[in-house]
Motif scaffolding. Structure first.
Motif, PDB file in Angstrom:
ATOM      1  N   GLY A  47      38.743   4.860  30.909  1.00  0.00           N
ATOM      2  CA  GLY A  47      37.528   5.514  31.386  1.00  0.00           C
ATOM      3  C   GLY A  47      37.714   6.124  32.757  1.00  0.00           C
ATOM      4  O   GLY A  47      37.267   7.243  33.023  1.00  0.00           O
ATOM      5  N   GLN A  60      39.717   9.295  32.458  1.00  0.00           N
ATOM      6  CA  GLN A  60      38.899  10.393  31.947  1.00  0.00           C
ATOM      7  C   GLN A  60      37.961  10.916  33.025  1.00  0.00           C
ATOM      8  O   GLN A  60      37.780  12.130  33.181  1.00  0.00           O
ATOM      9  CB  GLN A  60      38.105   9.916  30.727  1.00  0.00           C
ATOM     10  CG  GLN A  60      38.976   9.661  29.504  1.00  0.00           C
ATOM     11  CD  GLN A  60      38.222   8.974  28.384  1.00  0.00           C
ATOM     12  OE1 GLN A  60      37.225   8.290  28.616  1.00  0.00           O
ATOM     13  NE2 GLN A  60      38.690   9.154  27.163  1.00  0.00           N
ATOM     14  N   ASP A  61      37.365  10.003  33.793  1.00  0.00           N
ATOM     15  CA  ASP A  61      36.472  10.422  34.879  1.00  0.00           C
ATOM     16  C   ASP A  61      37.224  11.269  35.897  1.00  0.00           C
ATOM     17  O   ASP A  61      36.709  12.268  36.400  1.00  0.00           O
ATOM     18  CB  ASP A  61      35.878   9.196  35.579  1.00  0.00           C
ATOM     19  CG  ASP A  61      34.941   8.412  34.676  1.00  0.00           C
ATOM     20  OD1 ASP A  61      34.506   8.978  33.657  1.00  0.00           O
ATOM     21  OD2 ASP A  61      34.664   7.248  34.983  1.00  0.00           O
ATOM     22  N   GLN A  91      37.695  14.753  34.698  1.00  0.00           N
ATOM     23  CA  GLN A  91      36.458  15.533  34.744  1.00  0.00           C
ATOM     24  C   GLN A  91      36.084  15.915  36.169  1.00  0.00           C
ATOM     25  O   GLN A  91      35.564  17.010  36.416  1.00  0.00           O
ATOM     26  CB  GLN A  91      35.338  14.737  34.062  1.00  0.00           C
ATOM     27  CG  GLN A  91      35.494  14.703  32.550  1.00  0.00           C
ATOM     28  CD  GLN A  91      35.163  13.367  31.937  1.00  0.00           C
ATOM     29  OE1 GLN A  91      34.535  12.517  32.563  1.00  0.00           O
ATOM     30  NE2 GLN A  91      35.594  13.160  30.701  1.00  0.00           N
ATOM     31  N   LEU A 119      30.056  16.095  33.701  1.00  0.00           N
ATOM     32  CA  LEU A 119      29.971  14.738  33.164  1.00  0.00           C
ATOM     33  C   LEU A 119      28.974  14.646  32.017  1.00  0.00           C
ATOM     34  O   LEU A 119      29.192  13.913  31.053  1.00  0.00           O
ATOM     35  CB  LEU A 119      29.600  13.755  34.272  1.00  0.00           C
ATOM     36  CG  LEU A 119      30.667  13.534  35.350  1.00  0.00           C
ATOM     37  CD1 LEU A 119      30.153  12.589  36.426  1.00  0.00           C
ATOM     38  CD2 LEU A 119      31.956  12.987  34.750  1.00  0.00           C
ATOM     39  N   ALA A 120      27.866  15.390  32.113  1.00  0.00           N
ATOM     40  CA  ALA A 120      26.883  15.386  31.027  1.00  0.00           C
ATOM     41  C   ALA A 120      27.505  15.942  29.749  1.00  0.00           C
ATOM     42  O   ALA A 120      27.296  15.412  28.652  1.00  0.00           O
ATOM     43  CB  ALA A 120      25.658  16.203  31.422  1.00  0.00           C
ATOM     44  N   ARG A 146      29.916  13.338  28.368  1.00  0.00           N
ATOM     45  CA  ARG A 146      29.223  12.250  27.674  1.00  0.00           C
ATOM     46  C   ARG A 146      28.752  12.701  26.298  1.00  0.00           C
ATOM     47  O   ARG A 146      28.810  11.948  25.328  1.00  0.00           O
ATOM     48  CB  ARG A 146      28.041  11.763  28.514  1.00  0.00           C
ATOM     49  CG  ARG A 146      28.446  11.014  29.774  1.00  0.00           C
ATOM     50  CD  ARG A 146      27.249  10.349  30.430  1.00  0.00           C
ATOM     51  NE  ARG A 146      27.626   9.702  31.678  1.00  0.00           N
ATOM     52  CZ  ARG A 146      27.448  10.221  32.876  1.00  0.00           C
ATOM     53  NH1 ARG A 146      26.875  11.413  33.000  1.00  0.00           N
ATOM     54  NH2 ARG A 146      27.819   9.577  33.959  1.00  0.00           N
ATOM     55  N   GLY A 180      31.528  12.559  24.116  1.00  0.00           N
ATOM     56  CA  GLY A 180      32.098  11.225  23.959  1.00  0.00           C
ATOM     57  C   GLY A 180      33.397  11.022  24.694  1.00  0.00           C
ATOM     58  O   GLY A 180      34.177  10.132  24.358  1.00  0.00           O
ATOM     59  N   THR A 181      33.665  11.838  25.740  1.00  0.00           N
ATOM     60  CA  THR A 181      34.931  11.723  26.468  1.00  0.00           C
ATOM     61  C   THR A 181      34.758  11.218  27.886  1.00  0.00           C
ATOM     62  O   THR A 181      35.728  11.159  28.639  1.00  0.00           O
ATOM     63  CB  THR A 181      35.649  13.087  26.524  1.00  0.00           C
ATOM     64  OG1 THR A 181      34.787  14.047  27.152  1.00  0.00           O
ATOM     65  CG2 THR A 181      36.008  13.557  25.131  1.00  0.00           C
ATOM     66  N   ALA A 182      33.543  10.853  28.274  1.00  0.00           N
ATOM     67  CA  ALA A 182      33.324  10.360  29.635  1.00  0.00           C
ATOM     68  C   ALA A 182      33.456   8.855  29.661  1.00  0.00           C
ATOM     69  O   ALA A 182      33.098   8.161  28.712  1.00  0.00           O
ATOM     70  CB  ALA A 182      31.943  10.766  30.141  1.00  0.00           C
ATOM     71  N   ASP A 204      32.521   4.994  31.166  1.00  0.00           N
ATOM     72  CA  ASP A 204      31.233   4.366  31.460  1.00  0.00           C
ATOM     73  C   ASP A 204      30.954   4.288  32.944  1.00  0.00           C
ATOM     74  O   ASP A 204      29.835   4.069  33.362  1.00  0.00           O
ATOM     75  CB  ASP A 204      31.195   2.939  30.885  1.00  0.00           C
ATOM     76  CG  ASP A 204      31.239   2.960  29.373  1.00  0.00           C
ATOM     77  OD1 ASP A 204      30.827   3.981  28.790  1.00  0.00           O
ATOM     78  OD2 ASP A 204      31.689   1.964  28.784  1.00  0.00           O
ATOM     79  N   ALA A 213      31.383   6.619  35.514  1.00  0.00           N
ATOM     80  CA  ALA A 213      31.606   7.947  36.077  1.00  0.00           C
ATOM     81  C   ALA A 213      30.848   8.178  37.365  1.00  0.00           C
ATOM     82  O   ALA A 213      30.711   9.291  37.815  1.00  0.00           O
ATOM     83  CB  ALA A 213      31.200   9.013  35.051  1.00  0.00           C
TER      84      ALA A 213
END
Length: 200
Positions: free
Chosen positions: A95, A98-99, A102, A170-171, A174, A177-179, A181, A183
């Motif tokens: 996570g 991924q954050d 982004q 980030l929206a 989400r 489904g790639t963000a 938890d 972030a």
């Protein structure tokens, strides 16, 4: 003299293997300290281990007290199932990765929007729900601030532009489904880095 002899036919774990296992459990316990407390609580660990983790968080620095506390965590880890903990740590690291991707994407958009006139339409095409009027206003303010001498810049528009872009990136992540938890990352690190980049 023969205390360390290991019978090759003995199916019990060797002393060296036990040491490796203990070291691995202690390392996993240390990784627990990197997890947000809400994630640790969800693992339903023993009260003793939770208390040991809390105490380790309170001990600052790398002195002897911290080392002993980590050893205690390693001992307590022998009495828990490590599989759910390894899974939680792996998910958290994924996570965070991924954050980070982004946030870098948001930073690239910010630079493009300030430096390239054509980037605005690309951004609107990518994020059709954008408040275009607000975005244009922030871009103008960021460009105006950037044109000032370094000591006269306040960076407010630059930060607000990043906030707006970050929330949309980030929206979208989400929704896809790639963000991760977690972030909720501060902009300070990005802004401190960016200020040095904009001193050219």
């Amino acid at each position: 003299m023969y205390d360390d002899y290991e019978d090759p036919d003995d199916e019990r774990p060797s002393k060296s293997q036990l040491k490796r296992d203990m070291a691995a459990l202690q390392a996993l316990g240390v990784e627990l300290l990197s997890l947000p407390e809400k994630r640790v609580a969800a693992l339903n660990l023993s009260e003793a281990l939770m208390d040991a983790l809390a105490e380790a968080r309170r001990i600052k620095g790398a002195h002897e007290g911290k080392r002993r506390q980590l050893q205690l965590i390693g001992k307590l880890m022998r009495h828990v199932d490590p599989a759910p903990i390894r899974e939680a740590v792996a998910e958290f690291k994924l996570g965070r990765a991924q954050d980070s991707l982004q946030l870098h994407q948001a930073e690239r958009w910010r630079v493009r929007l300030v430096e390239e006139d054509t980037a605005l339409q690309d951004y609107i095409d990518t994020f059709p729900d954008t408040d275009v009027q607000q975005l244009r206003s922030l871009i103008r303010a960021a460009r105006k601030d950037r044109a000032q001498a370094p000591e006269q810049r306040n960076g407010r528009a630059w930060r607000e532009l990043f906030q707006m872009i970050k929330s949309q990136v980030l929206a979208q992540a989400r929704a896809d489904g790639t963000a991760g938890d977690d972030a909720d990352v501060s902009d300070d690190d990005h802004d401190n880095h960016d200020d040095s980049d904009r001193d050219d």
